[in-house]
Scaffold this active site. Structure first.
Site, PDB file in Angstrom:
ATOM      1  N   CYS A  52      -3.267  -9.452  -1.677  1.00 33.24           N
ATOM      2  CA  CYS A  52      -2.014  -9.059  -2.274  1.00 33.24           C
ATOM      3  C   CYS A  52      -1.299 -10.049  -2.238  1.00 33.24           C
ATOM      4  CB  CYS A  52      -1.665  -7.992  -1.456  1.00 33.24           C
ATOM      5  SG  CYS A  52      -1.329  -8.055   0.188  1.00 33.24           S
ATOM      6  N   ALA A  53      -0.026  -9.976  -1.935  1.00 27.98           N
ATOM      7  CA  ALA A  53       0.849 -11.084  -1.949  1.00 27.98           C
ATOM      8  C   ALA A  53       0.842 -11.796  -0.626  1.00 27.98           C
ATOM      9  CB  ALA A  53       2.309 -10.767  -2.372  1.00 27.98           C
TER      10      ALA A  53
END
Length: 93
Positions: A52-53
């Site tokens: 993810c980020a």
């Protein structure tokens, strides 16, 4: 990752994915993971890496995947931030 034919799954939203993602990553947003993971990756023995980020959503994704029977599910520590800092390949959709 390449030796074991691992699958990289990006659990960010489609817009985040479109802005830039790891090469060869599949996009399955975290909110849709429980429904779409079993049809996207049928072999539950394959290594599955979630990204993810920053690593928060991918930890949740790895835990959910393990609950669904994916024996080798892991989170990419640091997410896309760490991926980019390590000069790993990325692309825009």
């Amino acid at each position: 990752m390449n030796r074991e034919k691992a699958v990289l799954v990006d659990v960010r939203d489609p817009q985040e994915f479109a802005d830039g993602h790891a090469v060869q990553a599949k996009n399955i947003p975290l909110a849709e993971l429980k429904e779409k993971l079993p049809t996207s990756i049928k072999n539950k023995k394959l290594p599955v890496l979630f990204i993810c980020a920053s690593g928060v959503r991918s930890l949740k994704a790895a835990k959910l995947a393990q609950e669904l029977g994916y024996e080798n599910a892991h989170s990419v520590a640091g997410g896309m931030d760490a991926w980019k800092k390590a000069n790993m390949p990325t692309m825009a959709a």
